[in-house]
Structures are given as C-alpha cells and as structure tokens.
Design a protein around this motif. Sequence first.
Motif, PDB file in Angstrom:
ATOM      1  N   UNK A  24       8.875  18.888 -20.605  1.00 24.42           N
ATOM      2  CA  UNK A  24       7.889  19.118 -21.668  1.00 24.42           C
ATOM      3  C   UNK A  24       8.599  18.190 -22.963  1.00 24.42           C
ATOM      4  N   UNK A  25       7.721  17.741 -23.482  1.00 31.80           N
ATOM      5  CA  UNK A  25       8.057  17.098 -25.024  1.00 31.80           C
ATOM      6  C   UNK A  25       7.264  17.755 -26.058  1.00 31.80           C
ATOM      7  N   UNK A  26       8.003  18.085 -26.915  1.00 31.88           N
ATOM      8  CA  UNK A  26       7.751  18.722 -28.311  1.00 31.88           C
ATOM      9  C   UNK A  26       6.840  17.719 -29.060  1.00 31.88           C
ATOM     10  N   UNK A  27       5.294  18.217 -29.339  1.00 35.65           N
ATOM     11  CA  UNK A  27       4.620  17.615 -30.120  1.00 35.65           C
ATOM     12  C   UNK A  27       5.106  17.266 -31.471  1.00 35.65           C
ATOM     13  N   UNK A  28       5.133  16.077 -31.996  1.00 34.33           N
ATOM     14  CA  UNK A  28       5.736  15.692 -33.154  1.00 34.33           C
ATOM     15  C   UNK A  28       7.337  15.687 -33.314  1.00 34.33           C
ATOM     16  N   UNK A  29       8.038  16.057 -32.190  1.00 32.38           N
ATOM     17  CA  UNK A  29       9.561  15.948 -32.127  1.00 32.38           C
ATOM     18  C   UNK A  29      10.238  14.883 -31.925  1.00 32.38           C
TER      19      UNK A  29
END
Length: 88
Positions: A24-29
């Motif tokens: 998972x990749x955090x949006x805006x992270x």
Amino acid sequence: VQTITAELARDLGLPDASGVLITRVEAGGPAEKAGLRPEDVILEVNRKPIYRLSDYYQALKSGKNHEPILLLVRRGDRVFYTAVQQKE
C-alpha cells in the motif's frame, strides 16, 4: 510492506523471494511522491540488501533522520533507484 514468500514470488513472476513487497502507498505521502507503487519490490535500503522484513526495518532504523532514503526497487522487469524523503 510484507515479506515475499516463495509462493508470492511465483505468483508475481519474481526471480526469487528476496526483498519486501510494497502492499500500500499512502496518497500524497513520501513513497507516492517518490513514484513507488503497490507490488513494487524493495531490494535495497541505503545500499543494504534486503532479504526479509527484518532487514528492511533494521536498514530504516540505521538511516539518519530527515535525510532521503535510497531504495533499489524492482517493478516488473525494471530495477531502479529512487529516493524517498522521510517525514519530518
């Protein structure tokens, strides 16, 4: 991130089970800003080989605060370096 098992490596068409899988990749992270995506495989952190999840966490701990983290990433047939800026 998660450990890559032999079964998972086979399912994803990876040559072996080394590295850790981005799930998972955090949006805006920071990871998204560095261009990372789910199903990318992290092979190195700051030029230290990653074979399993414990290697990944140990390599992150050994980095300096607020300095970018250099990752060697496998995406499909491509292998490339990218830098991830740590959160403040």
